[in-house]
Scaffold this active site. Structure first.
Site, PDB file in Angstrom:
ATOM      1  N   ASP A 107       0.869  -1.183   0.000  1.00  0.00           N
ATOM      2  CA  ASP A 107       0.000   0.000   0.000  1.00  0.00           C
ATOM      3  C   ASP A 107       0.906   1.234   0.000  1.00  0.00           C
ATOM      4  O   ASP A 107       1.434   1.602  -1.047  1.00  0.00           O
ATOM      5  CB  ASP A 107      -0.918  -0.100   1.228  1.00  0.00           C
ATOM      6  CG  ASP A 107      -1.998   0.960   1.276  1.00  0.00           C
ATOM      7  OD1 ASP A 107      -2.402   1.443   0.220  1.00  0.00           O
ATOM      8  OD2 ASP A 107      -2.432   1.314   2.381  1.00  0.00           O
ATOM      9  N   ARG A 170     -11.253 -11.987   7.101  1.00  0.00           N
ATOM     10  CA  ARG A 170     -10.087 -12.694   6.541  1.00  0.00           C
ATOM     11  C   ARG A 170     -10.496 -13.978   5.836  1.00  0.00           C
ATOM     12  O   ARG A 170      -9.798 -14.478   4.962  1.00  0.00           O
ATOM     13  CB  ARG A 170      -9.088 -13.052   7.650  1.00  0.00           C
ATOM     14  CG  ARG A 170      -8.421 -11.865   8.310  1.00  0.00           C
ATOM     15  CD  ARG A 170      -7.213 -12.338   9.120  1.00  0.00           C
ATOM     16  NE  ARG A 170      -6.744 -11.354  10.071  1.00  0.00           N
ATOM     17  CZ  ARG A 170      -5.902 -10.360   9.794  1.00  0.00           C
ATOM     18  NH1 ARG A 170      -5.434 -10.221   8.577  1.00  0.00           N
ATOM     19  NH2 ARG A 170      -5.525  -9.509  10.724  1.00  0.00           N
TER      20      ARG A 170
HETATM   21  P1  IMP Z   1       1.703  -0.280   3.890  1.00  0.00           P
HETATM   22  O1  IMP Z   1       2.722  -0.297   4.980  1.00  0.00           O
HETATM   23  O2  IMP Z   1       0.947   0.996   3.855  1.00  0.00           O
HETATM   24  O3  IMP Z   1       2.242  -0.684   2.538  1.00  0.00           O
HETATM   25  O4  IMP Z   1       0.569  -1.283   4.304  1.00  0.00           O
HETATM   26  C1  IMP Z   1       0.729  -2.586   4.318  1.00  0.00           C
HETATM   27  C2  IMP Z   1      -0.221  -3.241   5.284  1.00  0.00           C
HETATM   28  O5  IMP Z   1      -1.410  -2.483   5.502  1.00  0.00           O
HETATM   29  C3  IMP Z   1      -0.662  -4.539   4.712  1.00  0.00           C
HETATM   30  O6  IMP Z   1       0.157  -5.565   5.155  1.00  0.00           O
HETATM   31  C4  IMP Z   1      -2.068  -4.676   5.237  1.00  0.00           C
HETATM   32  O7  IMP Z   1      -2.034  -5.349   6.467  1.00  0.00           O
HETATM   33  C5  IMP Z   1      -2.551  -3.282   5.474  1.00  0.00           C
HETATM   34  N1  IMP Z   1      -3.425  -2.830   4.381  1.00  0.00           N
HETATM   35  C6  IMP Z   1      -3.161  -1.905   3.425  1.00  0.00           C
HETATM   36  N2  IMP Z   1      -4.187  -1.745   2.583  1.00  0.00           N
HETATM   37  C7  IMP Z   1      -5.146  -2.591   3.021  1.00  0.00           C
HETATM   38  C8  IMP Z   1      -6.478  -2.909   2.545  1.00  0.00           C
HETATM   39  O8  IMP Z   1      -7.006  -2.379   1.546  1.00  0.00           O
HETATM   40  N3  IMP Z   1      -7.145  -3.839   3.260  1.00  0.00           N
HETATM   41  C9  IMP Z   1      -6.641  -4.458   4.353  1.00  0.00           C
HETATM   42  N4  IMP Z   1      -5.404  -4.209   4.822  1.00  0.00           N
HETATM   43  C10 IMP Z   1      -4.667  -3.272   4.159  1.00  0.00           C
END
Ligand code: IMP
Ligand code: MG
Length: 183
Positions: A107, A170
């Site tokens: 993300d 989940r």
């Molecule tokens: P990042 O650090 O922002 O890249 O986020 C990564 C983590 O955020 C992932 O491992 C997910 O656990 C959570 N995450 C990000 N987007 C989503 C989503 O759309 N649904 C559920 N979990 C998300």
């Protein structure tokens, strides 16, 4: 998209189970080819990646071992807190091993940047990332990408196939867009 009614959550299928299954098989085939004759060490990021990892590993041919890490960044809501904390470290050393880090979704990139940094310090022989989903429009860390990617998706909050909202959903077999009622 069907409008969300106040007081209701709404789920809309984004990726059907059959499409996910096909894509996961393709990725496993590609990994099997890329690592022919080598031992692969898969590291799953708990808890979101557990379903993806368990489907992926069963389609990889050859010698595979597993380990897990847990991190927290999101708390209970939809937005990242921006701070990644290690909740569970690996059981064994990865020095000299062919590591593939398996994550549910890329993300902002903060989680994977953090994990890549601490894992590279431990000197694996090779290091790659497999992610089921990627939301490129949300990326804050520009230098991170998945070497093996399932699907690029739009900027929507998704649940299912391991991904949660406050620990729910989940167990859904499809990846669905979750809409919540306005606060
Ligand atoms: P990042 O650090 O922002 O890249 O986020 C990564 C983590 O955020 C992932 O491992 C997910 O656990 C959570 N995450 C990000 N987007 C989503 C989503 O759309 N649904 C559920 N979990 C998300
Ligand atoms: Mg996660």
């Amino acid at each position: 998209m069907i409008p969300v009614q106040r007081g209701e959550e709404h789920l809309k299928v984004l990726l059907r189970r059959s499409a996910i299954e096909r894509r996961v098989r393709d990725i496993a085939r590609q990994i099997s080819r890329d690592y022919r004759g080598e031992r692969i060490h898969l590291i799953g990021v708990l808890k979101g990646a557990c379903i993806f990892l368990s489907d992926l590993v069963r389609h990889i041919a050859g010698d595979v071992s597993l380990d897990f890490m847990a991190v927290s960044s999101y708390g209970k809501g939809k937005e990242t807190s921006g701070q990644v904390r290690l909740q569970k470290d690996l059981d064994s050393s990865i020095e000299g091993r062919h590591v593939i880090l398996v994550e549910d979704i890329l993300d902002t990139g903060l989680t994977l940047s953090y994990l890549r940094r601490i894992l590279l310090q431990r000197r694996p022989a090779t290091f790659k990332i497999a992610a089921l989903l990627d939301k490129p429009s949300r990326r804050l860390k520009k230098d991170i990408h998945a070497d093996y990617l399932g699907f690029k998706i739009p900027n929507e909050f998704v649940v299912g196939y391991g991904l949660d909202y406050a620990e729910r959903f989940r167990n859904l077999k499809d990846v669905c867009i979750l809409s919540l009622p306005p606060e």
